[in-house]
Design an enzyme around this catalytic site. Structure first.
Site, PDB file in Angstrom:
ATOM      1  CD  GLU A   1       3.489   2.887   2.670  1.00  0.00           C
ATOM      2  OE1 GLU A   1       4.211   2.327   3.535  1.00  0.00           O
ATOM      3  OE2 GLU A   1       2.357   3.336   2.925  1.00  0.00           O
TER       4      GLU A   1
ATOM      5  CE  LYS B   1      -0.984   1.616   4.039  1.00  0.00           C
ATOM      6  NZ  LYS B   1       0.215   2.367   4.548  1.00  0.00           N
TER       7      LYS B   1
ATOM      8  CB  CYS C   1       2.870  -0.213   4.584  1.00  0.00           C
ATOM      9  SG  CYS C   1       3.930   0.102   6.023  1.00  0.00           S
TER      10      CYS C   1
ATOM     11  CB  VAL D   1       7.315   2.943  11.844  1.00  0.00           C
ATOM     12  CG1 VAL D   1       7.789   3.845  10.715  1.00  0.00           C
ATOM     13  CG2 VAL D   1       5.806   3.001  11.989  1.00  0.00           C
TER      14      VAL D   1
END
Lengths: 265, 265
Positions: free
Chosen positions: A39, A112, A145, A172
């Site tokens: 990304e 997105k 993501c 993350v």
């Protein structure tokens, strides 16, 4: 056909450095038919300001990173999916996008739909739905993501015929998507390539562990947590056309849309 | 509150034997507020004939197994969810159902929407949607076994406010649901109790590994593969009311239903 990921750390605000990293790895992914990059590859992720987000954004048709990708795709005769900090040519708004390029240039893009955390300060939410691109050899969809945690977009891409979902990421939350992605692959009987990034930008550390999953939910390849890696695997993409999870159960036709109306509330 | 599962092998065509097994374990689950039993507990699973399916079926209001469950629930002051081979009082059709009983008797039922393999020969597909029952202390939904592979019913139950999904099962595909259930729990931020059965009926072996998952996708308890087990764990059911997966991301409100229309096609 051959599908794969490039797990690297794009360099925040330094496109040339990022392109240098990709160039040094290109021999490892040149044989892939479809290769997926992380990304926001052209900009990095954890912007210090709106100004930094703006100056690192580019037009999806004419920007320098997309042009670089097109040159690679042309030379390697391959398709590349990569996350791009996109600036819309008309309204100058930013989108967290993924581009699909092939030997003849830009094929399409996805913006997105589900923005994560502070992305909401920089990007507009996606407004192009969930396109599926017919490449002849297969049909390809894209998610980015955090989209992974929503079952709806995976299902929609499968219903629209995607054989493979390419999933550029800057994950993350440790290990969550890596557990979820093979389950989405299984539930929809599709291939998934999650190309995650590594490295740290200020207070954020990215979790690596990029993954390739097959329509039975098997993990065909997984990258290490903190190191760069290119992986390309040979797959029979047509396995994704067999939606029978048992001899009498089709994962899409056994759905009960007559009972699903609450889904679009 | 305390939630749990009973992993046993119901006895095909022998309700008395099954009730005997449950009776011998009742001290282990009497303290649970909600206890979940496997699918088709009153009949067993792998019928030899339509005749066997019919004679082992019962009315969900007045049948002997449901009456037994009601007596347990009254004595233990608890709610019980169990799979029941249900014969509809009006049309005499069979349904693969789950009943919810409490101290005051039958609260409600769910009829399996997605039938697996040869179940299609014996049962009508569910026609009661995806009900959610407000027990005061929490809201409860039910799914049965193979329903797990469809993301839609989980999402609908969460959208309707379910804090916990009780999931009576007779799983045979090794390990797949056990990977998927915690992911559904995480994506919808709900508790899930999957009560699977064990044992073999003719050519089918059931996979055990019953599971309790929390809204963060953690596995709070998991049974062995082949042995009976009762597990009851203390949970804070209100964790399921917190749908924030990050400080800025709500797993339901961040959905994009304006982009989801393909879901009910």
């Amino acid at each position: 056909m051959k599908i794969g990921y490039v797990q690297i750390a794009p360099v925040l605000g330094d496109l040339e450095a990022t392109i240098g990293k990709l160039d040094s790895l290109r021999n490892e992914f040149k044989a892939a038919d479809i290769i997926v990059l992380p990304e926001l590859c052209n900009s990095g992720y954890n912007f210090e300001s709106m100004e930094q987000a703006r100056v690192t954004a580019e037009d999806a048709q004419t920007g320098p990173f997309v042009r670089y990708l097109c040159s690679l795709a042309q030379e390697h005769r391959q398709c590349i999916v990569a996350g791009v900090n996109e600036r819309d040519a008309n309204d100058c708004q930013l989108y967290n996008s993924a581009v699909l390029v092939g030997p003849d240039g830009l094929i399409g893009k996805y913006r997105k739909l589900h923005l994560f955390m502070n992305e909401k300060d920089y990007f507009r939410p996606g407004d192009l739905g969930l396109p599926v691109f017919d490449l002849g050899v297969c049909k390809l969809g894209m998610l980015i993501c955090f989209d992974w945690i929503f079952p709806e977009p995976w299902r929609i891409l499968a219903l629209k015929g995607a054989d493979i979902v390419c999933h550029p990421s800057n994950l993350v939350l440790p290990g969550l998507a890596q557990r979820g992605v093979p389950v989405h692959a299984l539930m929809n009987r599709i291939f998934v390539v999650t190309a995650n990034r590594i490295g740290t930008e200020r207070d954020m550390t990215f979790t690596g562990l990029s993954i390739i999953a097959d329509p039975k939910g098997n993990v065909l390849a997984q990258a290490p947590e903190g190191d760069p890696q290119v992986r390309v695997v040979e797959v029979d993409i047509h396995l994704a056309r067999n939606k029978m999870v048992t001899p009498r159960n089709h994962v899409l036709e056994d759905r009960r849309p007559d009972q699903y109306h609450e889904l679009i509330i």
